[in-house]
Design an enzyme around this catalytic site. Structure first.
Site, PDB file in Angstrom:
ATOM      1  CG  ASP A 118      -1.996   1.025   1.197  1.00 25.33           C
ATOM      2  OD1 ASP A 118      -1.774   2.118   0.625  1.00 25.33           O
ATOM      3  OD2 ASP A 118      -3.083   0.749   1.734  1.00 25.33           O
ATOM      4  CE1 TYR A 193      -4.222  -5.227  -6.150  1.00 20.97           C
ATOM      5  CE2 TYR A 193      -2.966  -6.259  -4.384  1.00 20.97           C
ATOM      6  CZ  TYR A 193      -4.109  -5.630  -4.827  1.00 20.97           C
ATOM      7  OH  TYR A 193      -5.142  -5.405  -3.955  1.00 20.97           O
ATOM      8  CD  GLU A 194       5.524  -8.500 -11.159  1.00 25.77           C
ATOM      9  OE1 GLU A 194       6.523  -8.407 -11.898  1.00 25.77           O
ATOM     10  OE2 GLU A 194       5.528  -9.120 -10.075  1.00 25.77           O
TER      11      GLU A 194
END
EC number: 2.1.1.33
Length: 217
Positions: A118, A193-194
């Site tokens: 985050d 996420y990547e």
């Protein structure tokens, strides 16, 4: 990110307590006994749904891995991967990483992974960033002498902040990429996420940083 409540999550975690270690503070200094071998231990802080840790553990059976994730509704997804196909060199912790030095003894960990943390972009939230100096101090406490942090993000602001924070802490940057997927780096294992961000054309940043064993001159 809005998390979907999963009422079954805690029951699932309690049922598979051999995968998700419920009282990690009681294991401090004895994690090699948990795994039953003397292999090095790598941890990921903020492991999310566990794809990175799972794929790393599968690709490197000679290394033990521990994924740390504070959100129960998320870590249960990582657990489901282990239930489907057990990996003896992977464990999970469903706790806040702020307590890292309680979970592990000094020098018990060989490497720390931080993936797509985050960014906490507001200035008043700086201390929450996982590369803030207090977190860097905690990592140093549990890492072996000269231990490493491997950090990936698609957030340029967080990356620049992290480079500055690591440098100010006195760490040695041993690898740096401003565009990982268009670099010559081999063996990259992607997170959820990547894959999502890179498919949208986002640049992926990566750094490897090492704690110095001797004071800077």
């Amino acid at each position: 990110m809005r998390l979907r409540h999963k009422p079954y999550a805690m029951d699932r975690i309690n049922e598979y307590s051999h995968f998700v270690i419920g009282n990690p503070e009681e294991r401090a200094g004895n994690w090699k006994e948990v795994f039953g071998n003397e292999q090095p231990i790598h941890i990921e802080v903020g492991t999310g749904r566990g794809r990175f840790m799972y794929d790393m553990a599968k690709a490197n059976p000679h290394i033990n891995y521990i994924g740390i994730e504070k959100f129960t509704s998320v870590v249960v997804d990582a657990l489901d991967k282990l239930i489907e196909e057990e990996l003896p060199n992977l464990k999970l912790i469903n706790k806040d990483a702020e307590d890292l030095t309680v979970f592990f003894a000094k020098g018990e960990i060989d490497r720390v992974y931080l993936n797509f943390s985050d960014p906490w972009p507001k200035k008043r939230h700086t201390k929450r960033r996982l590369t803030y100096k207090t977190f860097l101090r905690n990592y140093e406490e549990v890492l072996v002498e000269g231990g490493e942090i491997h950090f990936k993000t698609d957030n340029q602001g967080l990356f620049e902040y992290s480079l500055m924070s690591m440098a100010e802490y006195g760490m040695l940057l041993t690898y740096l990429s401003l565009d990982l997927h268009n670099s010559d780096f081999e063996g990259n294992i992607m997170t959820e996420y990547e894959e999502k961000f890179s498919s949208k054309g986002h640049r992926i940043y990566r750094v490897e940083a090492k704690y110095r064993t001797e004071p800077m001159q």
